[in-house]
Design a protein around this motif. Structure first.
Motif, short mmCIF file in Angstrom:
data_model
loop_
_atom_site.label_atom_id
_atom_site.label_comp_id
_atom_site.label_asym_id
_atom_site.label_seq_id
_atom_site.Cartn_x
_atom_site.Cartn_y
_atom_site.Cartn_z
N THR A 4 -46.49 -23.15 -40.73
CA THR A 4 -45.74 -21.92 -40.96
C THR A 4 -44.28 -22.26 -41.23
O THR A 4 -43.63 -22.90 -40.40
CB THR A 4 -45.81 -20.98 -39.74
OG1 THR A 4 -47.18 -20.65 -39.49
CG2 THR A 4 -45.01 -19.71 -39.99
N GLU A 61 -48.82 -9.01 -47.83
CA GLU A 61 -50.04 -9.68 -47.40
C GLU A 61 -50.36 -10.93 -48.19
O GLU A 61 -50.92 -11.88 -47.66
CB GLU A 61 -51.22 -8.71 -47.46
CG GLU A 61 -51.09 -7.54 -46.50
CD GLU A 61 -52.38 -6.77 -46.36
OE1 GLU A 61 -53.26 -6.93 -47.24
OE2 GLU A 61 -52.51 -6.00 -45.39
N SER A 62 -50.01 -10.93 -49.49
CA SER A 62 -50.35 -12.12 -50.28
C SER A 62 -49.50 -12.19 -51.55
O SER A 62 -49.01 -11.17 -52.04
CB SER A 62 -51.83 -12.11 -50.67
OG SER A 62 -52.10 -11.05 -51.58
N LEU A 63 -49.33 -13.40 -52.03
CA LEU A 63 -48.72 -13.68 -53.33
C LEU A 63 -49.61 -14.72 -53.99
O LEU A 63 -49.56 -15.89 -53.66
CB LEU A 63 -47.29 -14.20 -53.16
CG LEU A 63 -46.64 -14.78 -54.42
CD1 LEU A 63 -46.59 -13.73 -55.53
CD2 LEU A 63 -45.25 -15.30 -54.12
N GLU A 64 -50.44 -14.26 -54.91
CA GLU A 64 -51.41 -15.15 -55.56
C GLU A 64 -51.49 -14.83 -57.05
O GLU A 64 -51.57 -13.66 -57.45
CB GLU A 64 -52.80 -14.98 -54.93
CG GLU A 64 -52.87 -15.36 -53.47
CD GLU A 64 -54.26 -15.14 -52.89
OE1 GLU A 64 -55.12 -14.63 -53.65
OE2 GLU A 64 -54.48 -15.47 -51.71
N GLN A 78 -49.39 -12.12 -58.48
CA GLN A 78 -49.64 -10.76 -58.00
C GLN A 78 -49.22 -10.66 -56.53
O GLN A 78 -49.55 -11.53 -55.72
CB GLN A 78 -51.13 -10.40 -58.12
CG GLN A 78 -51.68 -10.55 -59.52
CD GLN A 78 -51.24 -9.42 -60.44
OE1 GLN A 78 -51.26 -8.26 -60.07
NE2 GLN A 78 -50.83 -9.78 -61.64
N VAL A 79 -48.50 -9.59 -56.19
CA VAL A 79 -48.06 -9.36 -54.82
C VAL A 79 -48.85 -8.17 -54.26
O VAL A 79 -48.89 -7.10 -54.86
CB VAL A 79 -46.55 -9.05 -54.75
CG1 VAL A 79 -46.13 -8.80 -53.31
CG2 VAL A 79 -45.75 -10.20 -55.36
N THR A 80 -49.46 -8.37 -53.11
CA THR A 80 -50.18 -7.30 -52.42
C THR A 80 -49.46 -6.98 -51.12
O THR A 80 -49.14 -7.89 -50.35
CB THR A 80 -51.63 -7.71 -52.12
OG1 THR A 80 -52.32 -7.98 -53.35
CG2 THR A 80 -52.37 -6.61 -51.37
N ARG A 121 -53.27 -0.38 -49.50
CA ARG A 121 -52.74 -1.59 -50.10
C ARG A 121 -52.40 -1.34 -51.56
O ARG A 121 -53.08 -0.57 -52.24
CB ARG A 121 -53.73 -2.75 -49.98
CG ARG A 121 -53.91 -3.27 -48.57
CD ARG A 121 -54.96 -4.36 -48.50
NE ARG A 121 -55.03 -4.97 -47.19
CZ ARG A 121 -55.66 -4.45 -46.16
NH1 ARG A 121 -56.31 -3.30 -46.30
NH2 ARG A 121 -55.66 -5.07 -44.99
N THR A 145 -51.17 -3.57 -55.15
CA THR A 145 -50.95 -4.86 -55.78
C THR A 145 -50.14 -4.67 -57.05
O THR A 145 -50.49 -3.85 -57.91
CB THR A 145 -52.30 -5.54 -56.13
OG1 THR A 145 -53.05 -5.75 -54.92
CG2 THR A 145 -52.06 -6.88 -56.80
N HIS A 205 -51.39 -17.17 -37.77
CA HIS A 205 -52.69 -17.36 -38.42
C HIS A 205 -53.85 -17.14 -37.45
O HIS A 205 -54.73 -16.31 -37.69
CB HIS A 205 -52.77 -18.75 -39.05
CG HIS A 205 -51.72 -19.01 -40.08
ND1 HIS A 205 -51.80 -18.51 -41.36
CD2 HIS A 205 -50.55 -19.70 -40.01
CE1 HIS A 205 -50.73 -18.89 -42.05
NE2 HIS A 205 -49.96 -19.61 -41.26
#
Length: 358
Positions: A15, A228-231, A234-236, A250, A252, A325
């Motif tokens: 982290t 929650e995520s950056l993949e 795309q940002v969610t 949510r 995105t 996590h």
């Protein structure tokens, strides 16, 4: 800006904990400022009920706010302040000189523009002659419909005056509003619209007051915890859908659109978004608080118990940091990276400066 890498002693997940950039819009860098500010505000608390009022402008005015943020938000602060002072001074509502704290928020849950002002106010005020403390009815501050109508009239009048003075210049998409008749036609429907103003039920004593202050003062458009995520570009992130029972949903967005929305809420340099008024205004606050306490029969500021004190920001070197996590292990420091500095050529001419990542 550099930082530290921690590894969980249970699941081995790593982290990163980054150093602070210090920018007031950064969701990572507000804990220290919030704690220091709350420590100062703790000395101003009165042993009375506190109330939370939220005053919102209709979405039709969002383009005006976007084109003239400094002018518009200053006028909004003025309209909110005068509305609250005027209604509270009316004998049939309260008949007192109140004081409070205003905090400007410009965002909604999905990061679109949604200008509104949060106001934290003690439940009462000074009598006109300054000889009595007049308390609000328990659980009630001021009538929201009256506040709504007066806010509407004041802000629209202030905008008309600013237009007449030539304080508003218009970009190409709003160029037609430069004409007085067009601007008047633009504002007219807003006089018939109900503006969203509500006063939340009182939230108790000193401990709850401090918690509420912490929530609304140094908040930014979105916290890191909601992302929650950056993949794959795309940002969610999570948001609360107030239109459907406050359900958690949510959304995105492309990274570019996410950043565009976030940057909508970066205020102009030097703009003050936390302001006080009435007997809590900076110029009179100390003397007026002494008078308020005398009339309330106390000599010292209302002291918060240990549970009401603002939490100190987490120390990145603290071994007690819980793993985000697995939620079971603790984070152990494994490496550091220092803050980057300006190139050597620049540093040889000027004093070393840190990069501003804001």
């Amino acid at each position: 800006m550099g930082g530290r890498i921690h590894r969980c002693n249970a699941c081995d997940a790593e982290t990163p904990l980054y150093n602070s950039c210090g920018d007031r819009h950064c969701p990572k860098c507000q804990a220290g400022n919030r704690a220091a500010w709350l420590a100062a505000r703790q000395q101003e608390l009165l042993p009375v009920e506190y109330h939370h009022v939220v005053l919102t402008v209709p979405h039709e005015l969002v383009p005006v706010a976007a084109a003239h943020p400094v002018v518009f938000y200053n006028l909004l602060f003025r309209a909110v302040r005068e509305t609250l002072l005027e209604v509270a001074a009316t004998p049939r509502h309260l008949g007192a000189r109140i004081g409070g704290l205003m905090v400007l928020h410009t965002w909604g849950q999905t990061l679109e523009r949604h200008p509104h002002v949060h106001v934290i106010v003690p439940g009462g005020g000074l009598s006109p002659d300054g000889t009595r403390w007049i308390s609000c009815k328990s659980g009630f501050f001021l009538p929201a419909p009256v506040l709504s109508r007066l806010l509407r009239g004041k802000l629209l009048a202030f905008l008309r005056e600013a237009h007449d003075r030539g304080d508003l210049s218009w970009p190409s998409g709003l160029a037609h509003l430069a004409h007085p008749q067009q601007f008047a036609r633009f504002l007219t429907p807003l006089y018939q619209k109900k503006w969203a103003v509500y006063a939340k039920p009182s939230f108790g004593g000193v401990e709850q007051s401090l918690k509420y202050l912490a929530r609304y003062t140094y908040r930014v458009a979105i916290s890191n915890e909601r992302i929650e995520s950056l993949e794959d570009g795309q940002v969610t992130f999570r948001y609360k859908d107030y239109a459907h029972g406050h359900r958690q949903r949510r959304m995105t967005l492309t990274a570019q659109e996410f950043l565009r929305r976030f940057m909508l809420h970066v205020l102009p340099r030097g703009f003050v978004r936390i302001r006080s008024f009435g007997f809590l205004a900076n110029r009179v606050r100390d003397k007026q608080l002494v008078l308020c306490r005398q009339l309330l029969g106390v000599t010292q500021p209302a002291a918060a118990t240990s549970s009401g004190e603002p939490a100190s920001p987490a120390n990145p070197d603290d071994d007690s940091l819980r793993c985000p996590h697995c939620g079971e292990g603790v984070l152990k420091l494994v490496s550091r990276s220092s803050r980057p500095r300006v190139p050597e050529l620049v540093a040889s001419t000027y004093q070393p400066l840190l990069f501003d990542s804001s």
